[in-house]
Scaffold this motif. Structure first.
Motif, PDB file in Angstrom:
ATOM      1  N   ILE A 160       6.635  57.717  38.104  1.00 44.37           N
ATOM      2  CA  ILE A 160       6.164  57.936  39.465  1.00 44.37           C
ATOM      3  C   ILE A 160       7.353  58.163  40.398  1.00 44.37           C
ATOM      4  CG2 ILE A 160       4.039  56.610  39.183  1.00 44.37           C
ATOM      5  CD1 ILE A 160       5.390  54.265  40.570  1.00 44.37           C
ATOM      6  N   GLY A 194       8.649  57.894  44.381  1.00 42.29           N
ATOM      7  CA  GLY A 194       8.412  57.314  45.692  1.00 42.29           C
ATOM      8  C   GLY A 194       9.281  57.962  46.743  1.00 42.29           C
ATOM      9  N   PHE A 222       6.321  53.147  47.129  1.00 39.76           N
ATOM     10  CA  PHE A 222       5.534  53.880  46.142  1.00 39.76           C
ATOM     11  C   PHE A 222       4.068  53.619  46.475  1.00 39.76           C
ATOM     12  CE2 PHE A 222       9.561  52.709  44.358  1.00 39.76           C
ATOM     13  CZ  PHE A 222       9.972  53.806  43.618  1.00 39.76           C
ATOM     14  N   LYS A 223       3.341  54.663  46.840  1.00 35.68           N
ATOM     15  CA  LYS A 223       1.978  54.488  47.338  1.00 35.68           C
ATOM     16  C   LYS A 223       0.969  55.185  46.426  1.00 35.68           C
ATOM     17  CE  LYS A 223       3.806  54.593  52.065  1.00 35.68           C
ATOM     18  NZ  LYS A 223       3.814  55.352  53.338  1.00 35.68           N
ATOM     19  N   GLY A 224      -0.230  54.620  46.401  1.00 32.56           N
ATOM     20  CA  GLY A 224      -1.311  55.238  45.644  1.00 32.56           C
ATOM     21  C   GLY A 224      -1.104  55.219  44.143  1.00 32.56           C
ATOM     22  N   ILE A 225      -0.484  54.150  43.624  1.00 26.64           N
ATOM     23  CA  ILE A 225      -0.270  54.045  42.173  1.00 26.64           C
ATOM     24  C   ILE A 225      -1.579  53.573  41.523  1.00 26.64           C
ATOM     25  CG2 ILE A 225       1.120  53.017  40.341  1.00 26.64           C
ATOM     26  CD1 ILE A 225       3.164  52.229  42.493  1.00 26.64           C
ATOM     27  N   ARG A 237       4.399  61.580  38.566  1.00 20.81           N
ATOM     28  CA  ARG A 237       3.301  61.503  39.523  1.00 20.81           C
ATOM     29  C   ARG A 237       3.851  61.251  40.922  1.00 20.81           C
ATOM     30  NH1 ARG A 237      -2.293  60.040  38.496  1.00 20.81           N
ATOM     31  NH2 ARG A 237      -3.333  59.619  40.473  1.00 20.81           N
ATOM     32  N   ASP A 238       3.400  62.031  41.897  1.00 19.40           N
ATOM     33  CA  ASP A 238       3.830  61.875  43.287  1.00 19.40           C
ATOM     34  C   ASP A 238       3.118  60.661  43.894  1.00 19.40           C
ATOM     35  OD1 ASP A 238       4.396  62.014  45.990  1.00 19.40           O
ATOM     36  OD2 ASP A 238       4.210  64.186  46.102  1.00 19.40           O
ATOM     37  N   CYS A 239       3.891  59.638  44.230  1.00 19.66           N
ATOM     38  CA  CYS A 239       3.338  58.427  44.834  1.00 19.66           C
ATOM     39  C   CYS A 239       4.009  58.178  46.189  1.00 19.66           C
ATOM     40  CB  CYS A 239       3.518  57.229  43.903  1.00 19.66           C
ATOM     41  SG  CYS A 239       2.450  57.295  42.441  1.00 19.66           S
ATOM     42  N   GLY A 269      -3.234  56.205  48.783  1.00 23.51           N
ATOM     43  CA  GLY A 269      -4.444  56.637  48.106  1.00 23.51           C
ATOM     44  C   GLY A 269      -5.650  56.411  49.004  1.00 23.51           C
ATOM     45  N   HIS A 280      -6.068  51.607  43.305  1.00 23.77           N
ATOM     46  CA  HIS A 280      -4.639  51.885  43.331  1.00 23.77           C
ATOM     47  C   HIS A 280      -3.947  50.848  44.201  1.00 23.77           C
ATOM     48  CE1 HIS A 280      -5.332  53.490  47.345  1.00 23.77           C
ATOM     49  NE2 HIS A 280      -6.308  54.208  46.844  1.00 23.77           N
ATOM     50  N   ASN A 294       0.014  49.859  46.429  1.00 24.17           N
ATOM     51  CA  ASN A 294       1.291  50.290  46.987  1.00 24.17           C
ATOM     52  C   ASN A 294       2.356  49.247  46.653  1.00 24.17           C
ATOM     53  OD1 ASN A 294      -0.188  52.361  48.129  1.00 24.17           O
ATOM     54  ND2 ASN A 294      -0.134  51.532  50.206  1.00 24.17           N
TER      55      ASN A 294
END
Length: 399
Positions: free
Chosen positions: A13, A15, A29-32, A57-59, A63, A83, A85
């Motif tokens: 991921i 961030g 790191f968001k929306g994991i 993956r773009d985090c 989310g 998900h 953060n």
């Protein structure tokens, strides 16, 4: 400075770098994803771990919140909401491949704090603009803020064991998030052996429920409860069979109702929730969703009432802080125009019959204690002093 890249159990991921309240930097790191989207056959069911992905993956963005109508912002989210953060002070170790990362026995791993949001189990999210890290990341900790399912999507409970929906799906979401944290947080410089869960309002009651649940044993080590506990009467929910009449399904079997709900658009579920709310006299109760005492099984969240567990002492015995704040009735005060009769001030959890002698006597005593000889036939709470008294009442009543 390069964007941070971390490897977690499901893949890599990306961030981004942000700034805390003191001007320092941290990594976010968001929306994991920690669970599969609970849609289709998984709607209302216990959560399953997120699937692996390829590439990076773009985090860098929040989310979606759980599907809801927010009482202030009128935002509507998505069923794909499992998900979390992660915010961390971070170092360049993030940019190294997994095999070169230092393991969690090293002394520089940070304490981890996991926030569970409030919102009466029908509203709220881990959105960074509301539950952001800028203050807490000024300290030397790693912060995780989780999402979980809300409303009927998170708390539907069926008595028919063949439907495999015993309830507490949202609490099982929280457990799955904690398992993800235990597996992955060392890659964010967090110590998986030093995790504190904390929450406010119904988030605090959820923290308390996790302390009591055998399912959550070993996944956290300390707890902070801000302004509610699991024994709050309105924290308990009802089964689908108990709700059937209020949902206008009185002539349907539980399986028939479940099939209708399972295949209905999420918007229809919100409409049903709205009807349920309106059928509850006091709009602050929202007792149609909440904690369910499940039948014993290996996948149950709780099988004994919270009070019985507390009395027995058989729960996750960890250090805890419990407290409340002054003036917590400020938000309910927005709804004060609905509270124009003395009977509205009788705590519903006492289960007194409206209009009975005991009900009327208690209504008089409560109102006199807080408001003196207030005339509720007029528009209430128009001056500052009166408003502050109402605030104090609701702080006591709810928290």
């Amino acid at each position: 400075m390069a964007d941070p890249i971390v490897r977690v159990e499901q893949g890599k991921i990306k961030g981004k770098i942000e700034t805390d309240i003191r001007g320092g930097t941290f990594y976010s790191f968001k929306g994991i994803p920690y669970g599969k989207p609970p849609i289709g056959e998984l709607r209302f069911k216990a959560p399953e771990p997120a699937e692996n992905w390829t590439g990076i993956r773009d985090c860098t963005k929040d989310g979606s919140p759980s599907f809801q109508v927010h009482q202030f912002y009128n935002t509507i989210g998505s069923e794909d909401c499992l998900h979390l953060n992660v915010y961390t002070p971070g170092v360049n170790i993030f940019l190294l491949p997994q095999e070169n990362q230092v393991q969690n026995t090293l002394p520089y791993l940070k304490p981890v704090m996991v926030w569970i949001h409030g919102g009466a189990l029908i509203n709220g999210s881990n959105k960074s603009s509301i539950h952001g890290p800028e203050f807490i990341l000024a300290e030397d900790v790693v912060l995780v803020v989780i999402n979980y399912r809300l409303g009927l999507l998170g708390f539907l409970s069926c008595e028919d064991v063949n439907l495999n929906v015993p309830g507490n799906a949202a609490f099982k979401d929280m457990v799955l998030a904690l398992k993800w944290i235990k597996q992955n947080i060392s890659n964010f410089l967090g110590d998986p052996n030093n995790v504190t869960i904390f929450g406010e309002s119904v988030g605090a009651a959820s923290v308390d429920a996790l302390v009591l649940s055998p399912m959550a044993k070993g996944l956290f080590h300390k707890a902070i409860l801000q302004s509610l506990s699991v024994i709050t009467p309105s924290f308990c929910g009802k089964t689908l069979k108990e709700l059937a009449t209020d949902m206008d399904f009185k002539n349907h079997t539980e399986r028939e109702i479940f099939d209708i709900l399972k295949h209905s658009p999420a918007e229809k579920l919100l409409m049903i929730q709205d009807k349920l709310e309106k059928k509850i006299p006091n709009s602050m109760r929202k007792k149609y969703v909440g904690l369910i005492i499940e039948k014993p099984s290996d996948s149950a969240f709780l099988t004994i009432s919270p009070l019985e567990i507390i009395k027995s002492g058989k729960y996750n015995n960890i250090p805890m802080i419990m407290g409340y704040n002054s003036m917590e009735g400020l938000v309910p005060q927005i709804f004060s125009a609905k509270w124009k009769t003395k009977g509205e001030f009788v705590p519903h959890f006492l289960n007194l019959t409206k209009g009975s002698t005991a009900f009327s006597l208690l209504a008089e005593k409560v109102v006199t204690h807080y408001f003196g000889n207030k005339d509720f036939s007029k528009e209430p709470f128009t001056d500052v002093t009166e408003s502050n008294i109402f605030n104090k009442f609701f702080s006591h009543y709810l928290f």
